[in-house]
Structure formats: structure tokens, C-alpha cells
Design an enzyme around this catalytic site. Sequence first.
Site, PDB file in Angstrom:
ATOM      1  N   ASP A 139       0.746  -1.202  -0.090  1.00 33.14           N
ATOM      2  CA  ASP A 139       0.123   0.086   0.003  1.00 33.14           C
ATOM      3  C   ASP A 139       0.931   1.347  -0.091  1.00 33.14           C
ATOM      4  N   CYS A 189     -21.063  -5.886 -18.667  1.00 32.48           N
ATOM      5  CA  CYS A 189     -21.479  -5.490 -17.170  1.00 32.48           C
ATOM      6  C   CYS A 189     -21.113  -4.005 -16.920  1.00 32.48           C
ATOM      7  N   CYS A 204     -21.123  -1.913 -11.099  1.00 33.64           N
ATOM      8  CA  CYS A 204     -20.510  -1.136 -10.085  1.00 33.64           C
ATOM      9  C   CYS A 204     -20.662   0.346 -10.413  1.00 33.64           C
ATOM     10  N   CYS A 223     -22.485   2.984  -7.586  1.00 37.21           N
ATOM     11  CA  CYS A 223     -21.759   3.961  -6.850  1.00 37.21           C
ATOM     12  C   CYS A 223     -22.849   5.399  -6.468  1.00 37.21           C
ATOM     13  N   CYS A 270     -15.275   9.998  -3.913  1.00 33.06           N
ATOM     14  CA  CYS A 270     -15.205   8.777  -3.334  1.00 33.06           C
ATOM     15  C   CYS A 270     -15.317   8.594  -2.102  1.00 33.06           C
ATOM     16  N   CYS A 279     -15.772   2.359   1.655  1.00 30.07           N
ATOM     17  CA  CYS A 279     -17.097   2.152   1.167  1.00 30.07           C
ATOM     18  C   CYS A 279     -16.647   0.873   0.410  1.00 30.07           C
ATOM     19  N   CYS A 332     -19.038  -0.460  -4.804  1.00 28.72           N
ATOM     20  CA  CYS A 332     -18.766  -1.041  -6.069  1.00 28.72           C
ATOM     21  C   CYS A 332     -18.205  -2.452  -5.976  1.00 28.72           C
TER      22      CYS A 332
HETATM   23  C1  B12 Z   1      -4.559   6.166  -3.802  1.00 26.95           C
HETATM   24  C2  B12 Z   1      -5.370   4.848  -3.288  1.00 26.95           C
HETATM   25  C3  B12 Z   1      -6.691   4.926  -3.382  1.00 26.95           C
HETATM   26  C4  B12 Z   1      -7.485   6.232  -3.417  1.00 26.95           C
HETATM   27  C5  B12 Z   1      -7.802   6.160  -5.111  1.00 26.95           C
HETATM   28  C6  B12 Z   1      -8.102   5.056  -5.555  1.00 26.95           C
HETATM   29  C7  B12 Z   1      -8.194   4.700  -7.329  1.00 26.95           C
HETATM   30  N1  B12 Z   1      -9.119   3.957  -7.803  1.00 26.95           N
HETATM   31  O1  B12 Z   1      -7.240   5.366  -7.715  1.00 26.95           O
HETATM   32  C8  B12 Z   1      -8.725   5.848  -2.826  1.00 26.95           C
HETATM   33  C9  B12 Z   1      -8.507   6.627  -1.281  1.00 26.95           C
HETATM   34  C10 B12 Z   1     -10.100   6.604  -3.235  1.00 26.95           C
HETATM   35  C11 B12 Z   1      -8.853   4.362  -2.662  1.00 26.95           C
HETATM   36  C12 B12 Z   1      -9.935   3.704  -2.270  1.00 26.95           C
HETATM   37  C13 B12 Z   1      -9.876   2.325  -2.230  1.00 26.95           C
HETATM   38  N2  B12 Z   1      -8.725   1.690  -2.144  1.00 26.95           N
HETATM   39 CO1  B12 Z   1      -7.170   2.112  -2.407  1.00 26.95          CO
HETATM   40  N3  B12 Z   1      -5.074   2.652  -2.961  1.00 26.95           N
HETATM   41  C14 B12 Z   1      -4.608   3.716  -3.261  1.00 26.95           C
HETATM   42  C15 B12 Z   1      -3.112   3.292  -3.744  1.00 26.95           C
HETATM   43  C16 B12 Z   1      -2.115   3.767  -2.343  1.00 26.95           C
HETATM   44  C17 B12 Z   1      -2.499   3.895  -5.049  1.00 26.95           C
HETATM   45  C18 B12 Z   1      -3.725   3.763  -6.154  1.00 26.95           C
HETATM   46  C19 B12 Z   1      -3.345   4.734  -7.384  1.00 26.95           C
HETATM   47  O2  B12 Z   1      -2.129   4.765  -7.853  1.00 26.95           O
HETATM   48  N4  B12 Z   1      -4.334   5.202  -7.885  1.00 26.95           N
HETATM   49  C20 B12 Z   1      -4.055   6.169  -9.022  1.00 26.95           C
HETATM   50  C21 B12 Z   1      -4.765   5.241 -10.118  1.00 26.95           C
HETATM   51  C22 B12 Z   1      -4.741   6.236 -11.424  1.00 26.95           C
HETATM   52  O3  B12 Z   1      -3.859   4.124 -10.536  1.00 26.95           O
HETATM   53  P1  B12 Z   1      -4.409   2.666 -10.312  1.00 26.95           P
HETATM   54  O4  B12 Z   1      -5.650   2.544  -9.366  1.00 26.95           O
HETATM   55  O5  B12 Z   1      -3.172   1.759  -9.733  1.00 26.95           O
HETATM   56  O6  B12 Z   1      -4.514   2.339 -11.663  1.00 26.95           O
HETATM   57  C23 B12 Z   1      -3.708   1.868 -12.633  1.00 26.95           C
HETATM   58  C24 B12 Z   1      -4.836   1.058 -13.562  1.00 26.95           C
HETATM   59  O7  B12 Z   1      -6.019   1.014 -13.412  1.00 26.95           O
HETATM   60  C25 B12 Z   1      -4.145   1.467 -14.932  1.00 26.95           C
HETATM   61  N5  B12 Z   1      -5.214   2.257 -15.904  1.00 26.95           N
HETATM   62  C26 B12 Z   1      -5.851   3.128 -16.086  1.00 26.95           C
HETATM   63  N6  B12 Z   1      -6.833   3.208 -16.942  1.00 26.95           N
HETATM   64  C27 B12 Z   1      -6.862   1.869 -17.433  1.00 26.95           C
HETATM   65  C28 B12 Z   1      -7.574   1.305 -18.320  1.00 26.95           C
HETATM   66  C29 B12 Z   1      -7.716   0.250 -18.609  1.00 26.95           C
HETATM   67  C30 B12 Z   1      -8.558  -0.715 -19.618  1.00 26.95           C
HETATM   68  C31 B12 Z   1      -6.766  -0.804 -17.930  1.00 26.95           C
HETATM   69  C32 B12 Z   1      -6.780  -2.093 -18.151  1.00 26.95           C
HETATM   70  C33 B12 Z   1      -5.958  -0.192 -16.743  1.00 26.95           C
HETATM   71  C34 B12 Z   1      -5.935   1.038 -16.537  1.00 26.95           C
HETATM   72  O8  B12 Z   1      -3.309   2.555 -14.752  1.00 26.95           O
HETATM   73  C35 B12 Z   1      -3.468   3.104 -13.662  1.00 26.95           C
HETATM   74  C36 B12 Z   1      -1.969   3.822 -13.262  1.00 26.95           C
HETATM   75  O9  B12 Z   1      -1.047   2.638 -13.407  1.00 26.95           O
HETATM   76  C37 B12 Z   1      -3.107   1.879  -3.743  1.00 26.95           C
HETATM   77  C38 B12 Z   1      -2.051   1.234  -3.248  1.00 26.95           C
HETATM   78  C39 B12 Z   1      -0.769   1.276  -4.188  1.00 26.95           C
HETATM   79  N7  B12 Z   1       0.534   1.457  -3.838  1.00 26.95           N
HETATM   80  O10 B12 Z   1      -0.909   1.171  -5.461  1.00 26.95           O
HETATM   81  C40 B12 Z   1      -4.422   1.445  -2.880  1.00 26.95           C
HETATM   82  C41 B12 Z   1      -5.139   0.104  -3.352  1.00 26.95           C
HETATM   83  C42 B12 Z   1      -5.482   0.205  -4.814  1.00 26.95           C
HETATM   84  N8  B12 Z   1      -6.367   0.288  -2.583  1.00 26.95           N
HETATM   85  C43 B12 Z   1      -7.086  -0.624  -2.291  1.00 26.95           C
HETATM   86  C44 B12 Z   1      -8.292  -0.952  -1.752  1.00 26.95           C
HETATM   87  C45 B12 Z   1      -8.633  -2.220  -0.865  1.00 26.95           C
HETATM   88  C46 B12 Z   1      -9.182   0.105  -1.603  1.00 26.95           C
HETATM   89  C47 B12 Z   1     -10.517   0.407  -1.329  1.00 26.95           C
HETATM   90  C48 B12 Z   1     -11.419  -0.934  -1.745  1.00 26.95           C
HETATM   91  C49 B12 Z   1     -10.719   0.431   0.343  1.00 26.95           C
HETATM   92  C50 B12 Z   1     -12.399   0.576   0.617  1.00 26.95           C
HETATM   93  N9  B12 Z   1     -13.184  -0.521   0.922  1.00 26.95           N
HETATM   94  O11 B12 Z   1     -12.699   1.764   1.249  1.00 26.95           O
HETATM   95  C51 B12 Z   1     -10.989   1.410  -1.888  1.00 26.95           C
HETATM   96  C52 B12 Z   1     -11.564   1.199  -3.492  1.00 26.95           C
HETATM   97  C53 B12 Z   1     -12.117   2.311  -4.284  1.00 26.95           C
HETATM   98  C54 B12 Z   1     -12.035   1.894  -5.749  1.00 26.95           C
HETATM   99  N10 B12 Z   1     -13.026   1.719  -6.732  1.00 26.95           N
HETATM  100  O12 B12 Z   1     -10.849   1.975  -6.355  1.00 26.95           O
HETATM  101  C55 B12 Z   1      -6.274  -1.880  -2.786  1.00 26.95           C
HETATM  102  C56 B12 Z   1      -6.955  -2.659  -3.992  1.00 26.95           C
HETATM  103  C57 B12 Z   1      -6.763  -4.295  -4.010  1.00 26.95           C
HETATM  104  C58 B12 Z   1      -7.405  -4.506  -5.183  1.00 26.95           C
HETATM  105  N11 B12 Z   1      -7.604  -5.949  -5.191  1.00 26.95           N
HETATM  106  O13 B12 Z   1      -7.543  -3.841  -6.389  1.00 26.95           O
HETATM  107  C59 B12 Z   1      -4.778  -1.380  -2.910  1.00 26.95           C
HETATM  108  C60 B12 Z   1      -3.741  -2.032  -3.977  1.00 26.95           C
HETATM  109  C61 B12 Z   1      -4.010  -1.392  -1.520  1.00 26.95           C
HETATM  110  C62 B12 Z   1      -3.632  -2.688  -1.316  1.00 26.95           C
HETATM  111  N12 B12 Z   1      -2.128  -3.048  -0.909  1.00 26.95           N
HETATM  112  O14 B12 Z   1      -4.081  -3.578  -1.341  1.00 26.95           O
HETATM  113  N13 B12 Z   1      -7.678   3.909  -2.726  1.00 26.95           N
HETATM  114  S1  SF4 Z   2     -16.200  -4.738 -11.482  1.00 22.57           S
HETATM  115 FE1  SF4 Z   2     -18.001  -3.371 -12.339  1.00 22.57          FE
HETATM  116  S2  SF4 Z   2     -18.170  -3.953 -14.526  1.00 22.57           S
HETATM  117 FE2  SF4 Z   2     -16.651  -5.559 -13.771  1.00 22.57          FE
HETATM  118  S3  SF4 Z   2     -17.817  -7.391 -13.458  1.00 22.57           S
HETATM  119 FE3  SF4 Z   2     -17.914  -6.106 -11.505  1.00 22.57          FE
HETATM  120  S4  SF4 Z   2     -19.750  -5.048 -11.215  1.00 22.57           S
HETATM  121 FE4  SF4 Z   2     -19.202  -5.584 -13.475  1.00 22.57          FE
HETATM  122  S1  SF4 Z   3     -15.916   2.804  -2.948  1.00 22.27           S
HETATM  123 FE1  SF4 Z   3     -18.125   3.634  -2.768  1.00 22.27          FE
HETATM  124  S2  SF4 Z   3     -17.962   5.885  -3.285  1.00 22.27           S
HETATM  125 FE2  SF4 Z   3     -15.902   4.748  -3.945  1.00 22.27          FE
HETATM  126  S3  SF4 Z   3     -16.251   4.440  -6.038  1.00 22.27           S
HETATM  127 FE3  SF4 Z   3     -16.713   2.438  -5.301  1.00 22.27          FE
HETATM  128  S4  SF4 Z   3     -19.026   2.806  -4.743  1.00 22.27           S
HETATM  129 FE4  SF4 Z   3     -18.388   4.917  -5.342  1.00 22.27          FE
END
Ligand code: B12
Ligand code: SF4
Ligand code: SF4
Length: 314
Positions: free
Chosen positions: A131, A189, A192, A196, A212, A239, A242
Site C-alpha cells: 500500500d 456489465c 459497479c 456508486c 469517493c 466504502c 462498487c
Molecule cells: C490512492 C489509493 C486509493 C484512492 C484512489 C483509488 C483509485 N481507484 O485510484 C482511494 C482513497 C479512493 C482508494 C480507495 C480504495 N482503495 Co485504495 N489505494 C490507493 C493506492 C495507495 C494507490 C492507487 C493509485 O495509484 N491510484 C491512481 C490510479 C490512476 O492508479 P491505479 O488505481 O493503480 O490504476 C492504474 C490502472 O488502473 C491503469 N489503468 C488506468 N486506466 C486503465 C484502463 C484500462 C482498460 C486498464 C486495463 C488499466 C488502466 O493505470 C493506472 C496507473 O498505473 C493503492 C496502493 C498502491 N500503492 O498502488 C491502494 C489500493 C489500490 N487500494 C486498495 C483498496 C482495498 C481500496 C478500497 C477497496 C478501500 C475501501 N473499501 O474503502 C477502495 C476502493 C475504491 C476503488 N473503486 O478504487 C487496494 C486494492 C486491492 C485490489 N484488489 O484492487 C490497494 C492496491 C492497496 C493494497 N495494497 O491492497 N484507494
Molecule cells: S467490476 Fe463492475 S463492470 Fe466489472 S464485473 Fe464487477 S460490477 Fe461488472
Molecule cells: S468505494 Fe464507494 S464511493 Fe468509492 S467508487 Fe466505489 S462505490 Fe463509489
Amino acid sequence: MNPVERRAEIKRRAAALGFDAVGIAALERNAHAAELDRWLAAGYAGEMRYLHRQADKRKDPRRIMPEAKVAVVTLMSYFHRWVDPGAMPRGRVAQYAWTTDYHEVLGRRLKALGAAIREVVPGAATRTYVDAGPVPERELAQRAGLGWIAKNTMLIHPRLGSFTFIGVVLTDAALAPDLPFDADRCGTCRRCLDACPTAAFPEPHVLDARRCISYLTIEHRGEFSPDQAAMVGEWVFGCDVCQDVCPWNVKFAQASADPEFTPRAELVAPDLVALLEMDEDTFTRGYGDTPFERPGYAGMRRNATAVLQHVAPA
Ligand code: B12
Ligand code: SF4
Ligand code: SF4
């Protein structure tokens, strides 16, 4: 042992340490570096300035540890299924926070995995991450063959679902990489995206963290604006909406049997009124070893106030 045999041995040892899945990713430039740039430029990171500072390393993980050749990536399930919190007023808490802080549990096991790698490959250097740290964890997990990056931005493993923690060991050991997980099993699908509660996805695969609930209740510092307080709804910490609606969790994922991830009642459904009445020492005694420590006493009281306003408006 050759690199393929070493990979098999390390996977065997990872399973013995309690990891649910493990894969090896070759370290290369992040295939989605451009998406990260666009995401940051759009302001979607909100106040998480560290994501801007770490961008160069996330875009090219070879810069984190220049001698490293591969990432050993682990998944650990923390899935418990939804538990009815009973009589309100109690706020909902994301499942990942129902137990002792995962950074501690996972950090310890990753260190043991690092030691195992050094035993299998004498002289190897290892560095462990969970993380915190500039590591693009979902990206590496996809490259290690552990699942696909879904429309809700989660890494989904076809058998474990998305309620998993990702852990990473970077190493210079010569290990054979796995094939990336190239399929996208979301198909048509979009549950999610539609479920949200705050419309935080401007498009599939893109999350505006500022909207979020997880960001608002855990990462946001200071008080909520009235709009932010309304967005939080019934969630006092994190939360799961999703993920709760995702068929890959609803139909396939099995509840974790790991004794270190046994839910604690005061975390599954904290008593919000008690939370508002307790002093800081009591909070630290009750929650000091839990994820609630990140927003802390002030942050959790802010969250509880917003939820109580939602469930029982004055
Ligand atoms: C910042 C962060 C957050 C932020 C932003 C989340 C986000 N979606 O970016 C906030 C605070 C909102 C958050 C929330 C949550 N988080 Co968080 N978070 C992080 C953290 C520290 C960095 C993520 C990051 O760099 N985000 C910026 C985005 C742009 O990067 P990314 O998500 O990695 O996305 C990459 C890919 O998606 C790809 N990409 C972009 N576009 C596309 C398009 C396609 C088609 C494809 C294939 C790929 C792709 O490019 C991006 C850059 O490399 C990581 C740990 C880490 N060091 O990576 C944990 C992490 C992602 N979080 C985690 C968790 C558990 C959560 C929550 C579930 C917690 C909760 N229940 O409240 C929620 C989930 C919300 C959600 N739907 O994402 C886990 C996810 C595990 C998993 N199985 O995915 C991580 C990996 C921590 C861990 N070590 O387990 N988080
Ligand atoms: S991540 Fe979202 S779009 Fe993908 S299977 Fe799950 S609910 Fe459907
Ligand atoms: S964690 Fe909750 S608020 Fe954040 S994107 Fe998923 S459904 Fe939306």
C-alpha cells in the site's frame, strides 16, 4: 534450480505462509503511464499530493529499486460477506477494516516471503511493499497474471474476487515471470458504475477520488463541506458498494478462513454515539492497532457526525 524451478519453489513457500495467490511480473515501464498522467492532471487525486510526487516511479517501477528484475506479487483475501450491523445508529465500515490493520499482518508475512526468496536464491536483494510506497500495485498484479483491472478500478482475481490485499516483493533474483492476465472479464456489465452512490466514476476504469466515500472518510483532512457530508451517507469508514454489487464477488468469492483476518465486532459496526462521547485516550486504546487510526480521533468523529446526520437527522 533454474528460474522456472525457483518460481515454483517460491510459490510453494508463499502458499505455506498463507498467501492466497502469487505471481511474478517482469519489471518494465507501466503500460498505463499515460492514464496515470491524465488522472493526475484532471485533479482526481484530490489532496493526495504524494501520488503526484511518486508519479515517475509509478510510471516506471524499475526506478524504485534499480537492481530489481522482477516483482513477486501476492494476493490475500479478506472477504467476509456483508454482515447486518443491527440496530442503528451504527455506521457501515468497509470490510478491509473489520480486522487488525492489514499493513501489519501483510507486512510481517511479506518479510517472511522476502527471507524465503533469499533462501531459494542466496545473495538476492529484496524489498517489500504494501500500500504505502510508490509501487503501482494493481498494475503489477495484472502483469503477474493475478487478475484484470476492472471497470471499478479494482484488481479482480477470477477465483478470489476483488476483496484482496496486494503485496509486493521487489527482487534482483532471476525468476521466470508469469504471463500477464490479458483478458477483461467485465464484458458488458456496468453494475459497479451504476451503483456508486456518489457517481464517482466519470467513465469506466477512472475514479474521481474526490467524490469517493473511501477517500472522503479516510484520506480527506479537515471538516466536511455540507456536500461532502451528504455524500458519506451511512459509511463511517471506507466504502464497499462498487465491490458488493460485483458478480465476481457475489457469485464466486469464498469467505476468508485466515485467523488473522477474523472480524472484530467493534470494527464491523462501531457504536457512533459512543464514538462521539469517548475521549482520545479511549479511542487510542480501542482503535490504535486498526485502520481507524489513519483518519484518527478527529477524523472518525467527523465521519460519525456525518453518518448520524444522515441516519437520524436532528
Ligand atoms: C490512492 C489509493 C486509493 C484512492 C484512489 C483509488 C483509485 N481507484 O485510484 C482511494 C482513497 C479512493 C482508494 C480507495 C480504495 N482503495 Co485504495 N489505494 C490507493 C493506492 C495507495 C494507490 C492507487 C493509485 O495509484 N491510484 C491512481 C490510479 C490512476 O492508479 P491505479 O488505481 O493503480 O490504476 C492504474 C490502472 O488502473 C491503469 N489503468 C488506468 N486506466 C486503465 C484502463 C484500462 C482498460 C486498464 C486495463 C488499466 C488502466 O493505470 C493506472 C496507473 O498505473 C493503492 C496502493 C498502491 N500503492 O498502488 C491502494 C489500493 C489500490 N487500494 C486498495 C483498496 C482495498 C481500496 C478500497 C477497496 C478501500 C475501501 N473499501 O474503502 C477502495 C476502493 C475504491 C476503488 N473503486 O478504487 C487496494 C486494492 C486491492 C485490489 N484488489 O484492487 C490497494 C492496491 C492497496 C493494497 N495494497 O491492497 N484507494
Ligand atoms: S467490476 Fe463492475 S463492470 Fe466489472 S464485473 Fe464487477 S460490477 Fe461488472
Ligand atoms: S468505494 Fe464507494 S464511493 Fe468509492 S467508487 Fe466505489 S462505490 Fe463509489
